[in-house]
Design an enzyme around this catalytic site. Structure first.
Site, PDB file in Angstrom:
ATOM      1  N   CYS A 135      27.233 -90.910 -45.372  1.00 40.37           N
ATOM      2  CA  CYS A 135      28.232 -91.142 -44.323  1.00 40.37           C
ATOM      3  C   CYS A 135      29.629 -91.139 -44.938  1.00 40.37           C
ATOM      4  O   CYS A 135      30.545 -90.492 -44.424  1.00 40.37           O
ATOM      5  CB  CYS A 135      27.987 -92.489 -43.635  1.00 40.37           C
TER       6      CYS A 135
ATOM      7  N   ASP B  24      51.255-104.184 -80.265  1.00 39.69           N
ATOM      8  CA  ASP B  24      52.665-104.500 -80.457  1.00 39.69           C
ATOM      9  C   ASP B  24      52.744-105.892 -81.083  1.00 39.69           C
ATOM     10  O   ASP B  24      51.913-106.760 -80.790  1.00 39.69           O
ATOM     11  CB  ASP B  24      53.373-104.471 -79.101  1.00 39.69           C
TER      12      ASP B  24
END
Length: 645
Positions: free
Chosen positions: A17, A376
């Site tokens: 569907c 970082d």
């Protein structure tokens, strides 16, 4: 495309569907749509000229409706209750071979009314020349009931299958009820987030000041202007310990003030708040499809017609209606339609509870391939702010902090923050360019410069400040290594400072002295060497590297631009959340793969057995329902995912 719409779809019963609606919507010019069976919604991105009414008509042309979701669970539960009440005596009579007309009386409302959702969906599909999984259920039950009715009414003397048709409907309804309950549970985490918004938040505007008492929920994102307290972020970030806040610190809406009285100035409200952004990103992720699911959709599009052909051949060649019905029922691949969306719903919902936002299902595939993780330094591995790290006599620290409290320099703020208690006033404050600051405190001339602290010309101590490592970073690096990742520390700082931090947390590879625009280039260099790279960062200068990476992970306490460039967002500033994010994403992907394997393997193994007449239709129905429940239950195990924090 600058329209983003969500259409609630009524009437979907299976993955086929969803695939049919998606195909119909994507035929429209300027429309890119994804339809999710589990969430019962279509996520549509459309060009400005696309009209909402056109989208609605496309859904209706596929045989479905755009409508507010009804209480599917209640409706299915009522039908199941009636089905059970009729099926029990029907099975007893069928096993005894008694009262065939009574069997017909019991089976007729059971098959036609209780099984109506399957027949309606099959009829809609037939009207649009499409076969769905409900087509298999409807054909099987109506064939058994219709054949038996014809045999009985025509006095043909053949075997009747009333109990088989009734039990099949009952078992499949039971499976649908369990699925509906499980889908409700799968969305619990997202609904819980939506309910976190504090009362009164809708009345606030940016710049408004509001008071937060002890134990109260902070109404919206803002900055503390008065008061000192600890904020419990657990419901939003997954962090177990409250975070101390004081004037100047940012706070996030929906978190809880632990003990003090705070006055907060609102900075973001409504759809701009952190909570609203998390909910939006999680909903988008749940509405998407992983690449592995797209393969499943293509398979299911041809699967149903193939099964019908096998069932017809089974009946024509073997002459066994029971075997043909068993083929139709056992092949119904409802589990296939639930395999990916339920795992995504539960996994992304659990992530939201832990302060982890997965931007989309395609991200899951990337987490599996990543081998190198670039971290970082400032604000990610370290606190991102200078702190005084050496001991000073209390009186010396008090005088130095008094002078530095009048300075805006990061070193000055670090010294002022290190002092305890109220600071005396400073007069005749002076900036000493290239050296430091000076002033008069309690009648004494105090100078703080790069050579030390001086009181009335005498050197009384020196200050050592540096950006300190977060207490959780070393554990996080160890956990990342345990996941098979190779950590790299990437920073614009000098090599000496970078290597000190790297040694403290257990990172061997260091890339230092990199300018902001060079971070993305360094990621490209690693990728060119054949490495699949993840990047973890929090600043504006990290955004290009996050976007360049195969997997970008933004610390959510950082800049918005970094978050927008990332694939995973960590609401918490704790690096261990990156470990949780990768582990959860990999676990979710493994769950999807396991679900799909079960759904495919089940059908492949069961269809030949049913075609050979070795599988009773009632057993086939029970097996089919069980496969769907198994897939949903397997997905729900993600709710028990344990954080390393």
């Amino acid at each position: 495309m600058n329209q983003r719409l969500e259409l609630p779809i009524e009437g979907m019963t299976c993955a086929s569907c969803a695939a049919r609606i998606e195909k119909r919507l994507n035929r429209l010019d300027g429309v890119v749509a994804t339809v999710n069976f589990a969430t019962e919604a279509a996520t549509v991105r459309a060009a400005p000229e696309v009209d909402y009414a056109d989208l609605v008509r496309a859904v209706e042309a596929a045989g479905y409706r755009v409508a507010p979701r009804r209480d599917e669970l209640s409706s299915l539960t009522r039908r199941l209750a009636v089905a059970v009440a009729l099926a029990v005596p029907l099975v007893v009579l069928g096993m005894l071979g008694r009262a065939p007309w009574a069997q017909l009386a019991l089976a007729t409302p059971l098959v036609l009314w209780a099984g109506w959702p399957f027949h309606r969906a099959a009829a809609l599909g037939l009207r649009h020349a499409a076969a769905t999984m409900d087509t298999l259920v409807s054909l099987g039950t109506l064939a058994a009931w219709g054949w038996s009715t014809a045999v009985l009414a025509g006095g043909l003397g053949g075997h009747v299958y009333f109990e088989a048709s009734g039990v099949i409907v009952t078992l499949i309804l039971l499976g649908r009820v369990l699925e509906a309950r499980a889908k409700t549970r799968a969305g619990d985490a997202l609904r819980a987030l939506l309910e976190l918004e504090a009362e009164g938040a809708r009345d606030l505007r940016p710049g408004d000041r509001f008071v937060v008492g002890p134990g109260e929920r902070i109404a919206t994102d803002g900055v503390v202007e008065e008061g000192v307290s600890a904020v419990d972020n657990a419901l939003l970030t997954g962090e177990s310990l409250p975070v101390e806040v004081r004037p100047g610190d940012e706070v996030v809406g929906a978190t809880i003030n632990s003990y003090g009285r705070l006055v907060v100035r609102a900075t973001r409200v409504g759809a701009e708040t952190t909570l609203a952004q998390i909910v939006r990103l999680v909903a988008e992720a749940q509405g998407g499809k992983a690449p592995v699911q797209r393969l499943a959709d293509r398979v299911s599009a041809v699967f149903v017609p193939a099964v019908i052909a096998i069932a017809v051949a089974t009946f024509l060649v073997g002459g066994s209606l029971a075997a043909a019905i068993a083929v139709l029922i056992v092949a119904c691949p409802c589990a296939l339609g639930l395999a990916t969306p339920t795992a995504l719903m539960v996994g992304s919902g659990r992530g939201a509870q832990l302060g982890i936002v997965i931007r989309g299902p395609e991200i899951l595939e990337r987490t599996r391939r990543v081998g190198t993780i670039v971290l970082d330094k400032t604000g990610t591995v370290t606190e991102g702010k200078l702190q005084l790290v050496n001991e000073l006599p209390d009186e010396v620290l008090r005088l130095a902090a008094a002078v530095e409290s009048a300075s805006e320099h990061p070193v000055g703020r670090a010294v002022a923050a290190a002092a305890r208690g109220p600071l005396p006033p400073v007069s005749d404050f002076r900036n000493l360019p290239g050296r430091g600051v000076g002033g008069v405190v309690e009648g004494r001339r105090v100078v703080v410069d790069r050579d030390g602290v001086f009181v009335d010309g005498a050197r009384v101590g020196e200050l050592q400040v540096r950006d300190t490592v977060k207490p959780t970073s070393a554990r996080a690096v160890a956990e990342l290594k345990a996941l098979g990742l190779r950590p790299v520390l990437l920073t614009g700082d000098a090599r000496e400072a970078a290597e000190r931090v790297a040694a403290e947390v257990g990172i061997e590879r260091v890339v230092a002295g990199v300018l902001p625009d060079g971070k993305a280039a360094e990621v490209r260099r690693l990728q060119a060497a054949g490495e699949v790279v993840a990047v973890v960062g929090d600043g504006v200068n990290d955004a290009p590297a996050l976007a360049q990476a195969d997997l970008g992970i933004a610390i959510g306490t950082g800049a918005d631009v970094a978050i927008e460039a990332s694939d995973l967002t960590l609401v918490s500033g704790d690096l261990r959340a990156a470990v949780d994010a990768i582990r959860l994403a990999r676990r979710t992907l493994a769950t999807i793969r396991g679900n799909l394997f079960w759904a495919f393997a089940y059908n492949v193994a069961a269809i030949p057995v049913a075609a050979a007449g070795l599988l009773n239709p009632m057993v086939a129905a029970a097996a089919m329902a069980s496969s769907s429940v198994f897939v949903v239950g397997n997905s729900l195990r993600l709710r028990r995912f344990r954080s390393v924090r």
